[in-house]
Enzyme design. Structure first.
Site, PDB file in Angstrom:
ATOM      1  N   ILE A 186       0.806  -1.352  -0.050  1.00 18.39           N
ATOM      2  CA  ILE A 186       0.217   0.095   0.100  1.00 18.39           C
ATOM      3  C   ILE A 186       0.313   1.288  -0.377  1.00 18.39           C
ATOM      4  O   ILE A 186       2.312   1.341   0.579  1.00 18.39           O
ATOM      5  CB  ILE A 186      -0.664  -0.023   1.502  1.00 18.39           C
ATOM      6  CG1 ILE A 186      -1.723  -1.448   1.375  1.00 18.39           C
ATOM      7  CG2 ILE A 186      -1.560   0.895   1.235  1.00 18.39           C
ATOM      8  CD1 ILE A 186      -2.269  -1.747   2.677  1.00 18.39           C
ATOM      9  N   CYS A 187       1.030   2.230  -0.686  1.00 14.11           N
ATOM     10  CA  CYS A 187       1.486   3.545  -0.767  1.00 14.11           C
ATOM     11  C   CYS A 187       0.436   4.189  -0.504  1.00 14.11           C
ATOM     12  O   CYS A 187      -0.668   5.026  -0.778  1.00 14.11           O
ATOM     13  CB  CYS A 187       1.578   4.010  -2.253  1.00 14.11           C
ATOM     14  SG  CYS A 187       2.835   5.535  -2.597  1.00 14.11           S
ATOM     15  N   LEU A 188       0.296   5.542   0.779  1.00 14.29           N
ATOM     16  CA  LEU A 188       0.007   5.618   1.749  1.00 14.29           C
ATOM     17  C   LEU A 188       0.874   6.520   2.657  1.00 14.29           C
ATOM     18  O   LEU A 188       1.515   6.194   3.512  1.00 14.29           O
ATOM     19  CB  LEU A 188      -0.982   4.571   2.919  1.00 14.29           C
ATOM     20  CG  LEU A 188      -2.036   5.768   3.654  1.00 14.29           C
ATOM     21  CD1 LEU A 188      -3.300   6.330   3.010  1.00 14.29           C
ATOM     22  CD2 LEU A 188      -2.658   4.771   4.581  1.00 14.29           C
TER      23      LEU A 188
END
Length: 219
Positions: free
Chosen positions: A91-93
């Site tokens: 996840i890119c967060l």
């Protein structure tokens, strides 16, 4: 299993209790192995008015030894067709990254983190996309239909239960390997000890024999 401090353990206990008694909307979380609270599973239902609204997604949350000064490692087990989630579930967060590249802070709790991940499903950020192809489709308004189709196919209760069973099987195999490794190490210690004892006995016999030889020579 990560080794965490007593302070981190107390905090985790509070946060897991909160997730159990008063979870954020659309989120459930639990610890599959009571002896290891650093390995958490979460189930996230797709947000309303999004291509994911009919799906239920399995997420793994692993707590590091430096929690809460370091963010948990989170990964979707359920496939998600999303600009900010790749095929491996990463996840890119910003909240999942430590400063200066991210916005993680010890003030962030597990409930709020999981809520942020659920919000990401509803509001992708293609400008910080993890999957360029999907990000481009999102910008051209050609993403939603495919995301909905894949959600209906992959994010079902039956698929989630199947994934859970697979993880349980992996854990059993890991535990079995740990036991076998431990037993092998114990056997090796015993063998090494026996070999050392035999070596010492052999050396002692050689010393006695040498002393007898010296005595005989003197005679």
């Amino acid at each position: 299993m990560s080794q965490i401090t007593p302070m981190a353990k107390a905090r985790l206990t509070r946060e897991l209790s909160l997730l159990s008694t008063d979870p954020p909307p659309g989120i459930a979380a639990y610890v599959p192995n009571p002896s290891d609270m650093t390995s958490i599973r979460a189930q996230i239902t797709g947000p309303e008015d999004s291509p994911f609204e009919k799906g239920v997604f399995l997420l793994l949350v692993n707590i590091s030894g430096r929690y809460p000064f370091e963010p948990p490692r989170c990964r979707f087990v359920t496939p998600v067709y999303h600009p900010n989630i790749d095929s491996g579930g990463r996840i890119c967060l910003d909240t999942l990254k430590s400063p200066p590249g991210g916005s993680w802070s010890p003030a962030v709790s597990l409930p709020s983190l999981l809520l942020s991940i659920r919000s990401l499903l509803a509001s992708p950020n293609p400008d910080d996309g993890l999957v360029p192809e999907i990000s481009e489709l999102y910008k051209r308004n050609k993403w939603e239909e495919e995301a909905r189709k894949r959600t209906e196919r992959e994010a079902t209760v039956a698929k989630l239960e199947e994934a859970e069973r697979g993880l349980d099987g992996d854990n059993i195999n890991d535990e079995k390997r740990d036991v076998e490794k431990s037993n092998a190490e114990e056997e090796k210690k015993k063998d090494d000890g026996l070999a050392s004892k035999r070596s010492n006995e052999s050396n002692a016999e050689e010393i006695v024999a040498a002393e007898d030889g010296v005595k005989r020579t003197k005679r």
